[in-house]
Design a protein around this motif. Structure first.
Motif, short mmCIF file in Angstrom:
data_model
loop_
_atom_site.label_atom_id
_atom_site.label_comp_id
_atom_site.label_asym_id
_atom_site.label_seq_id
_atom_site.Cartn_x
_atom_site.Cartn_y
_atom_site.Cartn_z
N PRO B 34 15.90 -28.57 5.04
CA PRO B 34 15.76 -29.91 5.64
C PRO B 34 14.78 -30.79 4.87
O PRO B 34 14.99 -31.99 4.72
N PHE B 35 13.71 -30.18 4.34
CA PHE B 35 12.74 -30.94 3.54
C PHE B 35 13.44 -31.56 2.33
O PHE B 35 13.28 -32.75 2.05
N ALA B 36 14.23 -30.75 1.62
CA ALA B 36 14.93 -31.25 0.43
C ALA B 36 15.89 -32.38 0.81
O ALA B 36 16.00 -33.39 0.09
N GLY B 37 16.58 -32.21 1.93
CA GLY B 37 17.49 -33.26 2.39
C GLY B 37 16.74 -34.55 2.69
O GLY B 37 17.17 -35.65 2.33
N LEU B 38 15.57 -34.38 3.28
CA LEU B 38 14.72 -35.52 3.61
C LEU B 38 14.29 -36.26 2.34
O LEU B 38 14.28 -37.49 2.28
N VAL B 39 13.95 -35.49 1.31
CA VAL B 39 13.55 -36.09 0.03
C VAL B 39 14.68 -36.95 -0.51
O VAL B 39 14.46 -38.07 -0.98
N GLY B 59 19.37 -37.02 -11.65
CA GLY B 59 17.93 -36.85 -11.75
C GLY B 59 17.29 -36.61 -10.39
O GLY B 59 16.38 -35.78 -10.25
N LEU B 60 17.78 -37.31 -9.38
CA LEU B 60 17.19 -37.17 -8.04
C LEU B 60 17.47 -35.77 -7.47
O LEU B 60 16.59 -35.18 -6.84
N VAL B 61 18.68 -35.26 -7.72
CA VAL B 61 18.99 -33.90 -7.26
C VAL B 61 18.00 -32.91 -7.87
O VAL B 61 17.43 -32.06 -7.19
N TRP B 62 17.73 -33.06 -9.16
CA TRP B 62 16.85 -32.10 -9.83
C TRP B 62 15.39 -32.30 -9.43
O TRP B 62 14.63 -31.34 -9.38
N LEU B 63 15.00 -33.55 -9.18
CA LEU B 63 13.63 -33.78 -8.70
C LEU B 63 13.43 -33.12 -7.33
O LEU B 63 12.42 -32.44 -7.09
N THR B 113 21.60 -21.94 -3.71
CA THR B 113 22.09 -22.38 -2.40
C THR B 113 21.61 -23.79 -2.10
O THR B 113 22.36 -24.65 -1.64
N LEU B 114 20.32 -24.01 -2.38
CA LEU B 114 19.74 -25.33 -2.13
C LEU B 114 20.43 -26.40 -2.97
O LEU B 114 20.75 -27.49 -2.49
N GLU B 115 20.69 -26.07 -4.26
CA GLU B 115 21.30 -27.06 -5.15
C GLU B 115 22.71 -27.43 -4.70
O GLU B 115 23.10 -28.60 -4.78
N ILE B 116 23.47 -26.43 -4.23
CA ILE B 116 24.82 -26.73 -3.73
C ILE B 116 24.73 -27.75 -2.59
O ILE B 116 25.44 -28.76 -2.56
N VAL B 142 23.86 -25.66 -13.73
CA VAL B 142 23.13 -25.21 -12.53
C VAL B 142 22.59 -23.79 -12.76
O VAL B 142 21.41 -23.51 -12.50
N ILE B 143 23.44 -22.91 -13.30
CA ILE B 143 23.00 -21.52 -13.47
C ILE B 143 21.86 -21.42 -14.48
O ILE B 143 20.82 -20.81 -14.22
#
Lengths: 257, 231
Positions: B34-39, B59-63, B113-116, B142-143
């Motif tokens: 949820p934190f990552a989603g919030l970001v 870039g935002l996904v990786w940040l 899992t988070l990245e997906i 990703v890998i």
């Protein structure tokens, strides 16, 4: 208990000589850089920043190389001599200061010449990362614990930084490029610079290197004293504790009687 | 002398242990995801422009991944150092290289899992379009990026866990090191998304950088992890 005293003198004839030579060459750079050398055709007076910028950058890189080599020596040497660790630490401290000066003088020059304090070019970006990395390295040195622990941790971090820097540099290089091409070490041997400017620059490099050497020699001696002090304090605390328990056992045994 | 466990077996056991703890405690699922989603939502507030968001989505996904990595690593070692489990593993004679690989594997599983989830969030929130041409590139990126992030994270996490109570040092030490991953993974992801007219083929050299990075720090970690966690 007898208080142990340390002689608080870190200078030797060699460091005095190095210091005096550093002072003389620095005076030369100040006079040469500000008054003797001419203005640049394109850059005007801004070119004078170069007499500080280039030598500080050189010294910072030299300092980090010294840190890496000293760290490797500590890890590889069988005796794990603490001298290597202290040289690594002292050199990194001086390196961080000089790297900050490089970035500062560079961004002032950039503001005058490029019109902006910062540009995202590989050399600048790598330099900024180097600064942050070695600030982290110094923080690791300050983590506490035994001297051996400090030495092992920081040596590993210093060597990991050696892995990191080329990777950062290469990836930023792929990202973009814009830095002023090196003009003295351009490779074709044709130096496009006024004689007095070149002399001042070279004296600057020598002067700053001497200053670096002087600072590191002194700093690592001060560090040696700090380490010795830590050890004596530890010994004293251990002795005190031992006395305490002896006294306690005397009291307890007298009670038993 | 008892028979030495192989590095692979230690790594599997350590990874299984870490993942089992995460599955049972659900901290990663209930708090870090949820934190990552919030970001991701916060980025949209800050940038406030649909076109810009689509353009910089990679870039935002990786940040967001990097921010979450810091928490995942701290969590991964907090679990171990709270009751001296890391020391117990060392005293039990486990090869530190095995512990390193095991912990990095567990972090890797959590990160992927988070990245997906984050990529789905980018599709929904930032209007990114996934192209079948870029799928292979995206998966490889990703890998390799996640492997690099996990190795570096575990390495520096081990160091800060060894020096108890100094977790604040982790971001300062780790973020400069993972900068190449941020640059490489972002560029490769943008190519896979074809954002800003990027071609899929432009992304492959960056995957090369990511693979080299992962290999260098994987090897570096295997060699030095023992020295870093030693008390």
């Amino acid at each position: 208990m007898e208080a142990q005293t340390f002689t608080a003198r870190v200078a030797t004839p060699t460091t005095r000589l190095v210091g005096a030579m550093a002072l003389v060459s620095m005076a030369w750079v100040v006079i040469g850089g500000l008054f003797v050398t001419p203005r640049d055709v394109d850059q005007g007076d801004a070119v004078r920043i170069m007499y500080v910028h280039v030598p500080t950058a050189w010294v910072a890189y030299l300092a980090f190389i010294v840190t890496a080599v000293a760290s490797a020596c500590w890890l590889l040497s069988r005796k794990h001599s603490m001298g290597f660790d202290r040289v690594a630490g002292a050199s990194a401290e001086v390196g961080v200061v000089f790297m900050a000066m490089t970035l500062l003088s560079g961004s002032l020059w950039g503001r005058i010449t490029w019109g902006s304090y910062w540009a995202w070019d590989p050399r600048l970006t790598t330099t900024a990362f180097l600064l942050v990395t070695y600030i982290g390295y110094l923080a690791v040195r300050g983590l506490g614990g035994s001297l051996e622990q400090r030495a092992r941790r920081s040596a590993v971090i210093a060597l990991l930084a050696v892995l990191e820097i080329p990777l950062v540099h290469f990836s930023v290089l792929m990202w973009r490029s814009l830095h002023q091409k090196a003009s003295v070490l351009s490779g074709d041997g044709d130096i496009k610079m006024d004689g007095s400017m070149l002399t001042t620059l070279l004296v600057g490099v020598i002067g700053f290197t001497l200053t670096f050497t002087w600072l590191v020699l002194h700093r690592q001696r001060v560090l040696a004293m700090q380490d010795a002090m830590q050890m004596t304090q530890l010994d004293a605390a251990l002795r005190e504790r031992a006395n305490e328990s002896e006294n306690k056992s005397v009291i307890e045994s007298s009670r038993l009687k | 002398m008892s028979t030495q466990l192989s590095l692979g077996r230690i790594a599997r056991a350590v990874a299984a242990k870490d993942l089992r703890i995460e599955l049972r405690s659900r901290v990663v699922i209930n708090q870090i995801f949820p934190f990552a989603g919030l970001v991701m939502v916060m980025f949209a507030f800050a940038l406030d422009n649909d076109d810009v968001l689509t353009r910089v989505a990679g870039g935002l996904v990786w940040l967001a991944t990097l921010f979450s990595l810091i928490i995942i690593i701290q969590r991964s070692f907090a679990v171990d150092s709270a009751d001296g489990a890391l020391e117990a593993q060392r005293v039990a004679g486990l090869n530190p290289a095995g512990i390193f690989v095991g912990k990095a594997l567990a972090v890797m599983v959590q990160l992927v899992t988070l990245e997906i989830m984050l990529f789905f969030a980018a599709v929904v929130l930032y209007r990114v379009e996934l192209h079948s041409d870029g799928a292979v590139l995206l998966v490889t990126c990703v890998i390799s990026a996640t492997a690099g992030l996990s190795f570096v994270g575990t390495l520096y996490g081990g160091l800060t866990a060894g020096a108890r109570g100094r977790e604040t040092l982790l971001p300062l030490l780790m973020l400069p090191v993972v900068a190449p991953v941020l640059i490489g993974a972002t560029r490769a992801t943008e190519s896979a998304f074809m954002s800003g007219g990027a071609a899929v083929s432009d992304g492959w050299p960056w995957v090369g950088v990511l693979v080299v990075f992962a290999a260098v720090f994987g090897l570096g970690g295997i060699l030095s992890f023992g020295s870093l966690i030693e008390e």
